[in-house]
Design a protein around this motif. Structure first.
Motif, PDB file in Angstrom:
ATOM      1  N   ILE A   1       0.842  -1.225   0.001  1.00 24.57           N
ATOM      2  CA  ILE A   1      -0.102   0.028   0.010  1.00 24.57           C
ATOM      3  C   ILE A   1       0.887   1.250  -0.133  1.00 24.57           C
ATOM      4  O   ILE A   1       0.620   2.324  -0.649  1.00 24.57           O
ATOM      5  CB  ILE A   1      -0.992   0.093   1.062  1.00 24.57           C
ATOM      6  CG1 ILE A   1      -2.222  -1.174   0.936  1.00 24.57           C
ATOM      7  CG2 ILE A   1      -1.662   1.361   1.430  1.00 24.57           C
ATOM      8  CD1 ILE A   1      -3.087  -0.737  -0.140  1.00 24.57           C
TER       9      ILE A   1
ATOM     10  N   PHE B   1       1.813   1.445  -3.411  1.00 22.18           N
ATOM     11  CA  PHE B   1       0.709   2.008  -4.033  1.00 22.18           C
ATOM     12  C   PHE B   1       0.617   3.748  -3.828  1.00 22.18           C
ATOM     13  O   PHE B   1       0.366   4.320  -4.937  1.00 22.18           O
ATOM     14  CB  PHE B   1      -0.432   1.166  -3.693  1.00 22.18           C
ATOM     15  CG  PHE B   1      -1.872   1.758  -4.209  1.00 22.18           C
ATOM     16  CD1 PHE B   1      -2.299   1.210  -5.475  1.00 22.18           C
ATOM     17  CD2 PHE B   1      -2.462   2.748  -3.642  1.00 22.18           C
ATOM     18  CE1 PHE B   1      -3.254   1.803  -5.841  1.00 22.18           C
ATOM     19  CE2 PHE B   1      -3.782   3.199  -4.378  1.00 22.18           C
ATOM     20  CZ  PHE B   1      -4.308   2.707  -5.496  1.00 22.18           C
TER      21      PHE B   1
ATOM     22  N   ILE C   1      -1.681  -3.357  -9.436  1.00 23.05           N
ATOM     23  CA  ILE C   1      -2.743  -3.776  -8.757  1.00 23.05           C
ATOM     24  C   ILE C   1      -3.334  -4.978  -8.925  1.00 23.05           C
ATOM     25  O   ILE C   1      -3.771  -5.584  -7.901  1.00 23.05           O
ATOM     26  CB  ILE C   1      -3.994  -2.924  -9.224  1.00 23.05           C
ATOM     27  CG1 ILE C   1      -3.934  -1.275  -9.297  1.00 23.05           C
ATOM     28  CG2 ILE C   1      -5.433  -3.103  -8.675  1.00 23.05           C
ATOM     29  CD1 ILE C   1      -3.673  -0.910  -7.704  1.00 23.05           C
TER      30      ILE C   1
ATOM     31  N   TYR D   1      -3.523  -9.699  -1.721  1.00 23.72           N
ATOM     32  CA  TYR D   1      -4.578  -9.601  -0.650  1.00 23.72           C
ATOM     33  C   TYR D   1      -5.504 -10.552  -0.227  1.00 23.72           C
ATOM     34  O   TYR D   1      -5.459 -11.024   0.921  1.00 23.72           O
ATOM     35  CB  TYR D   1      -5.411  -8.289  -1.076  1.00 23.72           C
ATOM     36  CG  TYR D   1      -6.552  -7.876  -0.311  1.00 23.72           C
ATOM     37  CD1 TYR D   1      -6.450  -7.633   1.071  1.00 23.72           C
ATOM     38  CD2 TYR D   1      -7.959  -8.155  -0.820  1.00 23.72           C
ATOM     39  CE1 TYR D   1      -7.504  -7.120   1.632  1.00 23.72           C
ATOM     40  CE2 TYR D   1      -8.867  -7.816  -0.077  1.00 23.72           C
ATOM     41  CZ  TYR D   1      -8.869  -7.542   1.112  1.00 23.72           C
ATOM     42  OH  TYR D   1      -9.742  -7.246   1.943  1.00 23.72           O
TER      43      TYR D   1
ATOM     44  N   ILE E   1      -9.550  -0.942  -3.861  1.00 24.77           N
ATOM     45  CA  ILE E   1      -8.479  -0.389  -3.118  1.00 24.77           C
ATOM     46  C   ILE E   1      -9.098   0.059  -1.873  1.00 24.77           C
ATOM     47  O   ILE E   1      -8.164  -0.023  -0.695  1.00 24.77           O
ATOM     48  CB  ILE E   1      -7.703   0.643  -4.039  1.00 24.77           C
ATOM     49  CG1 ILE E   1      -7.256  -0.010  -5.091  1.00 24.77           C
ATOM     50  CG2 ILE E   1      -6.692   1.480  -3.028  1.00 24.77           C
ATOM     51  CD1 ILE E   1      -6.250  -0.925  -4.892  1.00 24.77           C
TER      52      ILE E   1
ATOM     53  N   ALA F   1      -6.797  -1.177   1.607  1.00 24.97           N
ATOM     54  CA  ALA F   1      -6.190  -0.164   2.130  1.00 24.97           C
ATOM     55  C   ALA F   1      -6.668  -0.175   3.852  1.00 24.97           C
ATOM     56  O   ALA F   1      -5.970  -0.145   4.338  1.00 24.97           O
ATOM     57  CB  ALA F   1      -6.440   1.089   1.593  1.00 24.97           C
TER      58      ALA F   1
ATOM     59  N   TYR G   1      -8.183   5.861  -7.930  1.00 32.90           N
ATOM     60  CA  TYR G   1      -7.488   4.965  -6.876  1.00 32.90           C
ATOM     61  C   TYR G   1      -7.383   5.973  -5.764  1.00 32.90           C
ATOM     62  O   TYR G   1      -7.125   5.414  -4.553  1.00 32.90           O
ATOM     63  CB  TYR G   1      -5.998   4.703  -7.725  1.00 32.90           C
ATOM     64  CG  TYR G   1      -6.203   3.792  -8.654  1.00 32.90           C
ATOM     65  CD1 TYR G   1      -6.781   2.736  -8.579  1.00 32.90           C
ATOM     66  CD2 TYR G   1      -5.351   3.717  -9.859  1.00 32.90           C
ATOM     67  CE1 TYR G   1      -6.911   1.447  -9.427  1.00 32.90           C
ATOM     68  CE2 TYR G   1      -5.460   2.795 -11.010  1.00 32.90           C
ATOM     69  CZ  TYR G   1      -6.144   1.539 -10.544  1.00 32.90           C
ATOM     70  OH  TYR G   1      -6.142   0.527 -11.516  1.00 32.90           O
TER      71      TYR G   1
ATOM     72  N   MET H   1      -8.656   4.623  -1.955  1.00 31.11           N
ATOM     73  CA  MET H   1      -7.578   4.574  -0.975  1.00 31.11           C
ATOM     74  C   MET H   1      -7.741   5.431   0.231  1.00 31.11           C
ATOM     75  O   MET H   1      -7.779   4.970   1.252  1.00 31.11           O
ATOM     76  CB  MET H   1      -6.255   4.480  -1.755  1.00 31.11           C
ATOM     77  CG  MET H   1      -4.954   4.386  -0.653  1.00 31.11           C
ATOM     78  SD  MET H   1      -4.375   5.870   0.118  1.00 31.11           S
ATOM     79  CE  MET H   1      -3.816   6.735  -1.479  1.00 31.11           C
TER      80      MET H   1
END
Length: 506
Positions: free
Chosen positions: A20, A23, A52, A59, A119, A123, A484, A488
């Motif tokens: 993350i 990211f 992603i 994840y 996301i 997150a 995104y 997030m």
């Protein structure tokens, strides 16, 4: 060996959190270099898509292994229902109604909604403490500062841009901006950079008031100046409508005055922004063929000015118009007609001499009548005449499901009309409901926090409101870097309030 084992165990326990952080840095900072252009579009597979995909895969592996938290149920159900509505719209319109012509594009646009919004859960699943939340927040604000400085570097030091505002740019060419061009920093265009700043400027102020770090105010000032360099009118208005009410709401009156002075100063320094506002609506003499509906706007096209469109409202003739002005309009009319005639001929593979083009122009101008009008710029005219009616007509064809993802081209320049056109009332209602429950949750939970802590969450709410306003003129929730970032940021803010609640109940 023990140290290595301990390190590997720590990485395993914090793998998604590490990704993350990557990211947060990658999405705003890495330019939009294409890896592969999708057929029949200039959307491309990019590095962010691969990142992603890997993040999502890991994840679910870590979720299965209970290394990350389960998604919050009150948000999981509405978001999954929205994904289902988008999928149903694609299936119906791709395989039954036939309004989604290129099925791979319809599928791509459907999966993009999942890609952006998942996301939020990833997150949120990594925020286990206030410390996690603040680490993320500091990284987000640092990244915003770097993006803003890069945008200033484009304007004053010739740093390159990678844009996707037309099919040729989307191939990944390095562009060097002309003096009058609007900065885009590492984003696809000036419009999504501006929307990104609209979301984060109130958050930056909220962090400054909450944590009392002067650096945050400096980042705010840099971001504000970069917003002016984008010369995005709707983002400027969204900034005004979110940041100043935020300062009044939290009773920071001295900062209200200070930010007002900064905003006014930066606005007048940005001649591009002020000129674009002045050109939004103009009083012009145009020429109309009442039989065919042809509209010709006599004007000199320049990169320094926003050209007028053909959407107009007739007004009474100006009695003060001089003969010299009329002659000038006639001259510009002839130039415009000749240019259009030669361009149309070249498209058909013909070459016309200046004399031939002038003769055709003279014939066409005979049927044109000069009309005094209030006329919009080409940006607003395109929305009013083409994009917005197209979306509304799509909604009328199928009010429940719309005409499907990708069915009304890649841009509508109004997210709400795009949703109702593509997903109908079902998808649009669910999407709006998701915004509502996120805002309601943050509002209610932050009300129970200490006074200084509340300011940070209020900053997020007002930034979210600014972005929602921005979406009325630009498809901000379809622009990857903005979408995104929003999902997030929303995820970590929601999760931090859940952490706060769980810690208080212990």
């Amino acid at each position: 060996m023990k140290k290595l084992t301990s390190l590997l165990r720590w990485i395993d326990n914090n793998l998604i959190k590490i990704l993350i952080f990557g990211f947060i840095l990658l999405i705003p900072l890495y330019p939009k270099f294409p890896i592969r252009i999708i057929d029949y579009t200039y959307i491309a597979v990019r590095a962010e898509d691969i990142y992603i995909a890997v993040l999502v895969l890991l994840y679910f592996v870590q979720l299965f292994r209970k290394k990350v938290l389960m998604p919050p149920r009150q948000f999981l159900i509405p978001i999954v229902l929205f994904w289902a509505a988008a999928g149903l719209s694609f299936l119906w319109n791709g395989y039954i109604s036939g309004t989604v012509i290129y099925k791979h594009l319809g599928l791509l646009h459907t999966l993009r909604r999942v890609e952006y919004m998942i996301i939020f859960f990833i997150a949120a699943s990594t925020v286990r403490s206030k410390r996690d939340f603040m680490q993320y927040l500091y990284t987000i604000l640092f990244t915003m500062g770097v993006v803003s400085l890069y945008g200033m570097g484009q304007k004053y030091f010739g740093l390159p841009a990678i844009q996707t505002m037309n099919p040729e740019f989307a191939k990944g060419h390095l562009l060097y901006l002309t003096p009058e061009a609007r900065v885009s920093a590492t984003f696809a265009g000036h419009y999504d950079l501006a929307a990104y700043l609209v979301l984060l400027l109130p958050v930056t102020l909220g962090a400054f008031f909450s944590k009392k770090y002067r650096l945050f105010f400096i980042i705010f000032v840099i971001g504000l100046f970069t917003l002016m360099l984008t010369a995005s009118r709707i983002s400027y208005l969204a900034y005004l409508a979110s940041t100043f009410p935020f300062l009044l709401f939290i009773k920071k009156y001295k900062y209200f005055v200070a930010v007002l002075i900064l905003t006014a100063g930066f606005t007048f320094l940005s001649s591009n922004l002020t000129s674009r506002f002045l050109q939004t609506v103009q009083i012009k003499q145009i020429f109309v063929n009442e039989k065919t509906g042809q509209v010709v706007v006599p004007q000199k096209i320049s990169s320094k000015e926003l050209p007028a469109g053909t959407y107009y409202i007739p007004i009474k003739d100006d009695p003060k118009q001089t003969q010299a002005s009329k002659d000038k309009n006639e001259e510009l009319l002839q130039q415009k007609l000749i240019e259009d005639i030669q361009w149309e001929a070249s498209r058909a593979g013909k070459i016309l001499t200046s004399t031939e083009a002038a003769a055709i122009a003279a014939s066409q101008s005979a049927g044109l009548k000069e009309v005094n009008t209030v006329i919009s710029d080409i940006s607003l005219a395109t929305r009013l005449q083409v994009e917005w009616p197209r979306a509304f007509n799509a909604f009328l064809k199928n009010p429940i499901l719309g005409t499907g993802p990708s069915s009304i081209t890649e841009s509508t320049d109004n997210d709400y009309l795009r949703w109702i056109g593509e997903f109908g009332a079902l998808g649009t209602g669910l999407f709006v409901y998701i915004f509502f429950i996120i805002g309601q949750f943050v509002w209610k939970k932050s009300a129970k926090l200490e006074k200084e802590e509340k300011l940070l969450y209020y900053g997020f709410l007002f930034g979210m409101a600014g972005l929602i306003m921005n979406a009325s003129y630009i498809d901000v929730f379809e622009a990857s870097k903005v979408a995104y970032t929003y999902w997030m940021v929303a995820g970590i803010f929601v999760a931090s309030l859940m952490v706060e609640k769980s810690q208080k109940t212990k």
